[in-house]
Design an enzyme around this catalytic site. Structure first.
Site, PDB file in Angstrom:
ATOM      1  N   ASN A   1      20.582  -9.815   8.996  1.00  0.00           N
ATOM      2  CA  ASN A   1      21.246 -10.008   7.575  1.00  0.00           C
ATOM      3  C   ASN A   1      22.814 -10.553   7.778  1.00  0.00           C
ATOM      4  O   ASN A   1      22.833 -11.720   7.715  1.00  0.00           O
ATOM      5  CB  ASN A   1      21.259  -8.988   6.529  1.00  0.00           C
ATOM      6  CG  ASN A   1      21.707  -9.290   5.381  1.00  0.00           C
ATOM      7  OD1 ASN A   1      22.039 -10.104   5.079  1.00  0.00           O
ATOM      8  ND2 ASN A   1      21.530  -8.190   4.203  1.00  0.00           N
ATOM      9  N   ASP A   2      23.599  -9.646   7.817  1.00  0.00           N
ATOM     10  CA  ASP A   2      25.245 -10.048   7.810  1.00  0.00           C
ATOM     11  C   ASP A   2      25.273 -10.974   8.875  1.00  0.00           C
ATOM     12  O   ASP A   2      26.204 -12.155   8.636  1.00  0.00           O
ATOM     13  CB  ASP A   2      25.725  -8.945   8.176  1.00  0.00           C
ATOM     14  CG  ASP A   2      25.994  -7.898   6.766  1.00  0.00           C
ATOM     15  OD1 ASP A   2      25.589  -8.265   5.786  1.00  0.00           O
ATOM     16  OD2 ASP A   2      26.180  -6.606   7.053  1.00  0.00           O
ATOM     17  N   VAL A   3      24.602 -11.021   9.836  1.00  0.00           N
ATOM     18  CA  VAL A   3      24.968 -12.061  11.082  1.00  0.00           C
ATOM     19  C   VAL A   3      24.609 -13.552  10.572  1.00  0.00           C
ATOM     20  O   VAL A   3      24.715 -14.284  11.496  1.00  0.00           O
ATOM     21  CB  VAL A   3      24.508 -11.548  12.569  1.00  0.00           C
ATOM     22  CG1 VAL A   3      24.941 -10.464  12.867  1.00  0.00           C
ATOM     23  CG2 VAL A   3      22.921 -11.538  12.312  1.00  0.00           C
ATOM     24  N   THR A   4      23.816 -13.470   9.572  1.00  0.00           N
ATOM     25  CA  THR A   4      23.507 -14.867   9.393  1.00  0.00           C
ATOM     26  C   THR A   4      24.067 -15.361   8.033  1.00  0.00           C
ATOM     27  O   THR A   4      23.912 -16.517   7.309  1.00  0.00           O
ATOM     28  CB  THR A   4      21.954 -14.957   8.741  1.00  0.00           C
ATOM     29  OG1 THR A   4      21.730 -14.069   7.826  1.00  0.00           O
ATOM     30  CG2 THR A   4      21.070 -14.650   9.863  1.00  0.00           C
TER      31      THR A   4
ATOM     32  N   ALA B   1      27.859  -4.384   5.593  1.00  0.00           N
ATOM     33  CA  ALA B   1      28.854  -4.898   5.187  1.00  0.00           C
ATOM     34  C   ALA B   1      29.009  -4.946   3.752  1.00  0.00           C
ATOM     35  O   ALA B   1      30.170  -4.969   3.092  1.00  0.00           O
ATOM     36  CB  ALA B   1      29.415  -6.318   5.584  1.00  0.00           C
TER      37      ALA B   1
END
Lengths: 102, 465
Positions: B394-397, B435
């Site tokens: 999720n956050d890494v995209t 996050a």
């Protein structure tokens, strides 16, 4: 004047940090998990100290407070050594290249 | 019995073999040989220790018994552990190294004669300093790793535990550790030694509880590093080169991994260590979140999109590990490949709960490692790919990291998933990631959300292909 042997050990220590620095940077990111498990295994070379501690009792009475801590440390380190190397082996065996002609 | 000089040379040899063990990991082909070097180094170190003690008293039998007992437990765990549980396993192993260091230090403190360090109450100053540092770092490693283990295992909540005055308290404890070591060395009092150990256990515990679940890659790497420094401390006490070399190697290895992980999140090491990330941002995102339209689809739609693609990039994350979807994923990819679709995998440095977590899982599912790419290697390819299949990440995209300076993840390197012609996002709900922020990618025109369990969805897509 003689140099304290501690200085030699300190030199080994500092140089090893540098060796470690360069060697670890060359580790491919896909193998970072095996890196952690193998560093785990090798840091258990502390078993060397544990063996000395375990054998510190006199021949009549093997167990005293000091040697008991040694024996416990032997068991812990042994878990780590066998567990660490074997699980690393198991992981590394899974990393395969693309099969040719597919 | 062999001479001290000869055994020192053998210890040096085993230290060098350990260096070669790490060196081997520079590529998967050489890695297996590297591991054998490591095992050989360990055998040499243990054998030499036996030979240098020489007297094969009855204690020797007990040493062997304890090695066999510990070794069988270790071997049993190594063969039984599922690959998804690697982070917990590594955290657990770290705690054992820490505890072993503490025990060796206690033993040396109680019986310094056996280690040639002086007599009880009159230990050589240098040795006492090294011993207390080793014991203290070992204790911190132990209790810290236990907390990390409990958090990873889910026994303890992964969310950060914070309270008022946490940082001043930790600072006071850390300073008191230094004072205790100083006092211990000047008085040689055994009471101070026990207090030092207790306080070190306490600080290890306090340091890790405020750190949240997704920051575990940093924590594990950091504890890896600590276990090395603890071993090195004991190595100085025992004047043993193998331990000193290994301690330094492991210490710097863990430090580098922590650095790589922090860089992967664009956060400073102290920011991670001080903890509490993700706990405070929650409120903020909930208040600003507005209802935006998302397109959601089913396995049939996803299969249709992929069938008509010529290249697909897969972005796995921690969710894949939780759903154990790696095997189902590989089957889906096999089907795609049969249809002449080019498939590659993109791994973000902090995907998962430990460095390299995703790579191991994919390797377990028989994905060839030359189809798996790191962020820098593959990021430019998203623009040319037809479909990005995000599974459990999720956050890494999140493109917000590139566009919104207000965002807590601003500046974090992210995978340019949004540049793909279409994005398939497998996720159980629209809930924000670690996050605590919304992912803009959900609302993009070309994104199709697939709300389901990762494993089930992947299997369904395969059926529809």
């Amino acid at each position: 004047m003689e140099i304290d042997p501690l200085i030699f050990r300190l030199s080994i220590f500092i140089l090893s940090i540098f060796v470690g620095y360069y060697v670890v940077w060359s580790v491919t990111p896909s193998l970072h998990t095996p890196l952690m498990s193998v560093t785990n295994a090798i840091s258990s070379v502390i078993i060397v100290g544990a063996i000395i501690a375990g054998l510190s009792g006199d021949p009549q009475s093997v167990f005293n407070t000091s040697s008991i801590f040694g024996f416990l440390a032997i068991a812990l380190a042994a878990i780590n050594i066998f567990g660490g190397f074997l699980v690393t082996q198991r992981m590394l065996a899974m990393y395969k290249k693309k099969k040719k002609e597919k | 019995m062999i001479s001290a000089n000869l055994s020192a040379i053998f210890y040096l040899v085993s230290g060098v073999l350990f260096i070669l063990a790490l060196r081997g990991l520079s590529s998967p082909e050489t890695s297996r040989q590297g591991n054998l070097f490591g095992i050989l180094g360990m055998i040499i170190a243990v054998t030499v220790t036996f030979l240098s003690i020489g007297t094969f008293s009855s204690g020797f039998i007990f040493v062997v018994i304890f090695i066999v007992v510990g070794g069988s437990i270790g071997a049993f765990i190594a063969y039984r552990i599922p690959m998804t549980a690697m982070p917990e396993l590594v955290a657990g192993f770290h705690s054992l190294v820490g505890l072993a260091a503490v025990f060796v230090a206690i033993s040396a403190f109680l019986n310094p004669i056996a280690f040639n360090l002086g007599s009880p109450g009159n230990i050589k100053l240098g040795s006492l300093i090294e011993m207390s540092i080793g014991a203290s770092v070992g204790a911190i490693t132990f209790s810290g790793s236990v907390i990390a283990f409990l958090k990873l295992q889910g026994i303890m909540s992964g969310s950060p535990i914070t309270f008022k005055g946490q940082h001043p308290l930790n600072a006071i404890i850390l300073i008191s550790i230094i004072i205790l070591i100083y006092l211990l060395c000047s008085t040689q009092s055994s009471n101070l030694f026990w207090i030092l150990l207790f306080v070190s256990f306490l600080i290890g515990f306090l340091l890790i509880i405020p750190i949240g679940g997704a920051d575990m890659p940093v924590v594990i790497s950091m504890l890896n590093s600590y276990s090395g420094w603890a071993a090195a401390g004991i190595g100085f006490t025992l004047e043993n080169t193998a331990l000193i070399i290994t301690g330094a190697l492991v210490g710097s290895s863990g430090a580098i991994l922590s650095y790589i992980m922090c860089k992967g999140m664009n956060r400073s090491f102290f920011n991670v260590i001080l903890g509490g990330f993700g706990a405070t941002d929650d409120v903020l995102s909930k208040s600003t979140k507005e209802q935006r339209p998302v397109k959601s689809g089913n396995a049939d739609d996803a299969a249709f999109l992929m069938k008509n693609a010529s290249s697909v990039i897969i972005v796995p994350g921690y969710g894949m590990a939780v759903a154990q979807a790696q095997h189902a994923l590989r089957e889906m990819v096999d089907t795609l490949k049969k249809n002449d679709i080019k498939v590659s995998y993109a791994i973000h440095p902090v995907a998962g709960r430990m460095p390299g977590h995703m790579n191991v899982l994919l390797a377990e599912a028989n994905v060839p490692y030359d189809e798996v790419f790191e962020l820098e290697e593959i990021n430019n390819d998203f623009a040319n790919a037809d479909v990005a299949f995000v599974i459990g990440a999720n956050d890494v995209t999140n493109p917000v990291a590139k566009t919104d300076p207000q965002s807590p993840i601003y500046g974090m390197p992210v995978l340019d998933v949004e540049k793909c012609k279409s994005v398939l996002f497998v996720k159980r709900s629209l809930s924000p990631g670690y996050a605590g922020i919304d992912n803009d990618l959900f609302y993009k025109e070309n994104t199709l959300m697939l709300f389901a369990d990762a494993k089930k969805m992947t299997e369904d897509i395969t059926k529809n292909l």
